[in-house]
Write a protein that holds these residues in place. Structure first.
Motif, PDB file in Angstrom:
ATOM      1  N   MET A  43     -36.199  33.397 -11.195  1.00 10.85           N
ATOM      2  CA  MET A  43     -35.839  33.751  -9.578  1.00 10.85           C
ATOM      3  C   MET A  43     -35.266  35.096  -9.148  1.00 10.85           C
ATOM      4  SD  MET A  43     -33.001  31.266  -7.138  1.00 10.85           S
ATOM      5  CE  MET A  43     -33.784  30.060  -7.591  1.00 10.85           C
ATOM      6  N   ARG A  94     -32.737  25.372  -3.210  1.00  6.38           N
ATOM      7  CA  ARG A  94     -33.966  25.886  -3.728  1.00  6.38           C
ATOM      8  C   ARG A  94     -33.921  25.987  -5.217  1.00  6.38           C
ATOM      9  NH1 ARG A  94     -36.082  29.833   0.849  1.00  6.38           N
ATOM     10  NH2 ARG A  94     -33.873  30.547   0.483  1.00  6.38           N
ATOM     11  N   SER A  95     -35.054  25.734  -5.883  1.00  8.11           N
ATOM     12  CA  SER A  95     -34.971  26.214  -7.239  1.00  8.11           C
ATOM     13  C   SER A  95     -36.549  26.466  -7.676  1.00  8.11           C
ATOM     14  CB  SER A  95     -34.164  25.197  -8.159  1.00  8.11           C
ATOM     15  OG  SER A  95     -35.019  24.064  -8.157  1.00  8.11           O
ATOM     16  N   CYS A  96     -36.687  27.162  -8.767  1.00 13.34           N
ATOM     17  CA  CYS A  96     -37.987  27.559  -9.341  1.00 13.34           C
ATOM     18  C   CYS A  96     -38.231  26.563 -10.396  1.00 13.34           C
ATOM     19  CB  CYS A  96     -37.865  28.926  -9.905  1.00 13.34           C
ATOM     20  SG  CYS A  96     -37.576  30.218  -8.749  1.00 13.34           S
ATOM     21  N   THR A 146     -30.364  30.770  -1.273  1.00 10.41           N
ATOM     22  CA  THR A 146     -31.086  29.856  -2.097  1.00 10.41           C
ATOM     23  C   THR A 146     -30.535  28.529  -2.443  1.00 10.41           C
ATOM     24  OG1 THR A 146     -30.425  30.727  -4.151  1.00 10.41           O
ATOM     25  CG2 THR A 146     -32.192  31.919  -3.182  1.00 10.41           C
ATOM     26  N   CYS A 150     -40.034  33.136  -7.093  1.00 11.58           N
ATOM     27  CA  CYS A 150     -40.158  32.609  -8.329  1.00 11.58           C
ATOM     28  C   CYS A 150     -41.253  33.410  -9.069  1.00 11.58           C
ATOM     29  CB  CYS A 150     -40.433  31.324  -8.263  1.00 11.58           C
ATOM     30  SG  CYS A 150     -39.243  30.195  -7.450  1.00 11.58           S
TER      31      CYS A 150
END
Length: 210
Positions: free
Chosen positions: A88, A80-82, A77, A93
């Motif tokens: 997460m 990439r992040s929520c 991930t 998410c």
């Protein structure tokens, strides 16, 4: 024993007897405590019982996650992040509504769609274990509205009843029809459940990581 004291002007007779100890009265505080302790004993037992139930519920949630979870493939991930306020897990998410927010199943789904998401689709026991324990009950994205007894996720896939954990005796179609699904986490009622779509509850949204 008697002693006679004599002076030039008069004499005095004085008798000196043995000293006798008198019983010491019981302190008032001790007596008060003895009379008040039974009065509050019941409330102490009740408070202790409530505390033990809270500890049991917390322990149950932790034990359930450990029991359902198995080592899973680590998903990359990086980068990439929520969104803020989302959780997460793997490559998704999750948004869990607050306890003060209560909507029916259709309203809950509409809220998720407005967040560029949808009601959660649970694909594995690991994912179910991750979501278990955040709420006592929350809407998830499954329904059997199209055909009674055939449960489908909002993405069109069929719910795998053998792969996921249902609450005891569920689904049961009680009360004249329960066509929407929720996830329960209660001491004696844990797992997926069918419920009346018009009932108001919390809900869980899911979106894939970009």
């Amino acid at each position: 024993m008697a002693t006679i004291l004599t002076s030039s002007e008069s004499y005095v007779n004085a008798e000196v007897g043995e000293y006798q100890e008198l019983p010491i009265p019981e302190p008032k505080e001790a007596a008060t405590e003895m009379t008040t302790t039974p009065k509050f004993g019941y409330f102490r037992v009740v408070l202790l019982g409530v505390g033990l139930l809270c500890i049991l519920q917390g322990s149950l949630n932790i034990a359930l996650r450990l029991a359902l979870s198995k080592p899973s493939v680590k998903v990359e991930t990086e980068g990439r992040s929520c969104p803020r306020g989302w959780l997460m897990f793997a490559s998704s998410c999750y948004y869990i509504s607050s306890q003060r927010s209560r909507k029916n199943w259709d309203e809950s789904r509409e809220d998720c769609l407005q967040r560029n998401a949808d009601l959660v689709v649970i694909n594995s026991r690991q994912e179910q274990a991750f979501l278990t324990g955040f709420t006592e009950a929350a809407w998830v994205g499954m329904t059997d509205r199209e055909q009674e007894g055939t449960w489908l996720w909002v993405d069109g896939t069929e719910v795998d009843k053998d792969r996921l954990q249902w609450a005891s005796g569920q689904p049961d179609g009680a009360f004249g029809g329960e066509d929407c699904g929720d996830l329960h986490t209660m001491i004696t009622f844990i797992g997926l459940n069918d419920f009346n779509c018009s009932a108001r509850s919390q809900w869980i949204c899911e979106k894939r990581l970009q």
